[in-house]
Design a protein around this motif. Sequence first.
Motif, PDB file in Angstrom:
ATOM      1  N   ASP A 258      53.941  73.426  36.158  1.00 21.03           N
ATOM      2  CA  ASP A 258      52.657  74.100  35.979  1.00 21.03           C
ATOM      3  C   ASP A 258      51.528  73.215  36.492  1.00 21.03           C
ATOM      4  N   ARG A 267      52.242  78.622  37.663  1.00 25.24           N
ATOM      5  CA  ARG A 267      53.597  78.058  37.556  1.00 25.24           C
ATOM      6  C   ARG A 267      54.269  78.209  38.908  1.00 25.24           C
TER       7      ARG A 267
ATOM      8  N   PRO B   7      54.990  83.775  30.940  1.00 22.91           N
ATOM      9  CA  PRO B   7      54.915  83.683  29.471  1.00 22.91           C
ATOM     10  C   PRO B   7      53.946  84.720  28.910  1.00 22.91           C
ATOM     11  N   GLU B  42      60.983  79.126  25.531  1.00 14.16           N
ATOM     12  CA  GLU B  42      60.224  78.141  26.317  1.00 14.16           C
ATOM     13  C   GLU B  42      58.768  78.274  25.900  1.00 14.16           C
ATOM     14  N   THR B  44      54.939  77.211  26.397  1.00 16.17           N
ATOM     15  CA  THR B  44      54.003  76.661  27.381  1.00 16.17           C
ATOM     16  C   THR B  44      52.804  76.066  26.673  1.00 16.17           C
ATOM     17  N   GLY B  49      52.549  72.276  30.980  1.00 14.77           N
ATOM     18  CA  GLY B  49      53.914  72.683  31.303  1.00 14.77           C
ATOM     19  C   GLY B  49      54.596  73.286  30.099  1.00 14.77           C
ATOM     20  N   GLU B  50      55.894  73.460  30.239  1.00 13.05           N
ATOM     21  CA  GLU B  50      56.608  74.104  29.141  1.00 13.05           C
ATOM     22  C   GLU B  50      57.823  73.282  28.738  1.00 13.05           C
TER      23      GLU B  50
END
Lengths: 339, 271
Positions: A258, A267, B7, B42, B44, B49-50
């Motif tokens: 990301d 992303r 997401p 997942e 985020t 980021g995740e």
Amino acid sequence: MDAYFLPNHRCSSWLASLAGRFNLFYPREVDEAVHWQRYDANDFNIEQLALRKIRAAEPIKPFFFSPRERVASFPEPVEPETKMKPTLLFGVKGCDLRGIAVHKRMFLEGEFADPFFAQRLNNTILLGADCPAPERTCFCNLLGLKPFLTEDVDLSLTVIDDGWLIEALSERGAELMQMENGLQKATDSQIAKREEQRQKAMRILKEQNPKDWNPNLAQAIADKTADKRFWIDAARDCVECFGCLLTCPTCFCFLLYDQGNAERFERSRVWDFCYLPMYARVGGGANPRARFIDRFINRFHCKFMHSKNQNGFYACSGCGRCFSTCMGRIDIRNILGQL
Amino acid sequence: MSNPYQPVQAKILDVIEETPNIRTFVLKPEREIPFLAGQFVELTIPGFGEAPFTPSSSHFRRETLEMTIMRVGRATGALFTKKPGDLLGIRGPYGKPYPLKEFEGRDIYIVGGGVGLAPLRALFLALTEEKKKYGRIFLRYGARTPKDIVYKKQLKEWEKIKGVDIDLSVDAADEPWERKVGVVTCLMDEIPCDVKKSVAVVCGPPIMMKFVTKKLLEAGFPGGSIYLSMEMNMSCGLGQCGHCRLGPYFTCKDGPVLTWEQIKDIEEPFL
């Protein structure tokens, strides 16, 4: 379906008409190497169309699985582009299709289908071309593949002296043939020429790859895994440039990352490579393949053991790009041939 | 075809401090995440980021999810700056849940270590929600010190449930502590269930899982009845990116819960 013949003097115009309807890419010979090139009428000469050569230096993988692609964003979502002009890959070789088979299995046939890959694959016409003169790096025959196409493409094309033999292998292919009114039904003699050329290519492959691999290669690799000496010897000349993975048509690993800030981010998905030391590192810092030799073995497990056991085919196309690009001149045929 | 990388937004409703380094985040996703105990999502952290986390709440209450998370790195460090009202992203659920159907009628012997109790809490809540379906529930839990124990209040409540047997240990008692001192395997010298007819469920640091599994096998648990949370480097969650490869498995797709029988032939499965 029946084969048709297109005489040489009409080939350029058919190609031009196809290019009017599709984003057309073709294999072009540049400085004795073949590369995929977008068709541009102002910069095209039929002599540069490298159909009689082996596959291009780069695989067709990037047409479907982009090296870098935006796959999500926040808070506004990203969806695959649906209004793209269809793509036509003119002159795909048989070896490159194994890559598509592996990627279809990975990206489409699980619980979660990849909409980006699906969209591109559906939007692409594949026109296959025979490989009349396999080179010393080619070993598709060891994988049960052939240097010509009789399935899995929309059209199959064979270059003979005075023109092209074309055969539709799908409804989409048949539609394209209707765009060209210069096609004549192929004669028995033309079809015989095609067959002769195909058999010759098979003979070349057999001559340069005479010894079949162990018929139970997946098990042979499993049995050999603990013999680290064998793998260390096999990997001795590797300089970890990752060229073999970068040029492989079947490799599918990727990394998601990301970029942005707390309010807005994107992303991206980029190709990743299992030879990278950090690739398999897990939360907390442990690494199941911290040593390079374990990563080297993992590549063989992935392509020749897990894929065979789980998919029924090897994740290898026999294209020889891994060998062609290898600075250490590691030929996987030599490694697999010892098992 | 929906986009599995996208997401959905989830609002933080509450942040509960479990230990100095572990917090439970109560999240309200904008659409329901239909997880089952053992599956992961997942999460985020926008801009960072995740990372994969397994919900610690009951899958019978899906309108909110709870995640109990330890601060270990960059992403979790950023997460620990978040407060109620902030937004996160969430996608999932992924992986295979605990096979509760196979647990029915059997005693369940649960062993947890540290923050590994989080996924086990989701399992425990699912089991106790339909307690009549299962035999006795044994929970053995170890933490480094008394202050590192998560769900302190809930553990006291759970001990009162009929048919539930809980025992705790700490590696070191640096404050008054009335229970056992030692690594969690010190609670396993006597296993009070019929090991051939029970299932064992383990989650914790890899080294802990390694020795707990050894102890379970010595006690006679069949390898197929030992369920381990093999939470590797799960990244895409879709069984595609290759990062969480564990032998023939993609942990995100074939796991994260795998039996010892499935992984016993893998070279060093516990890292």
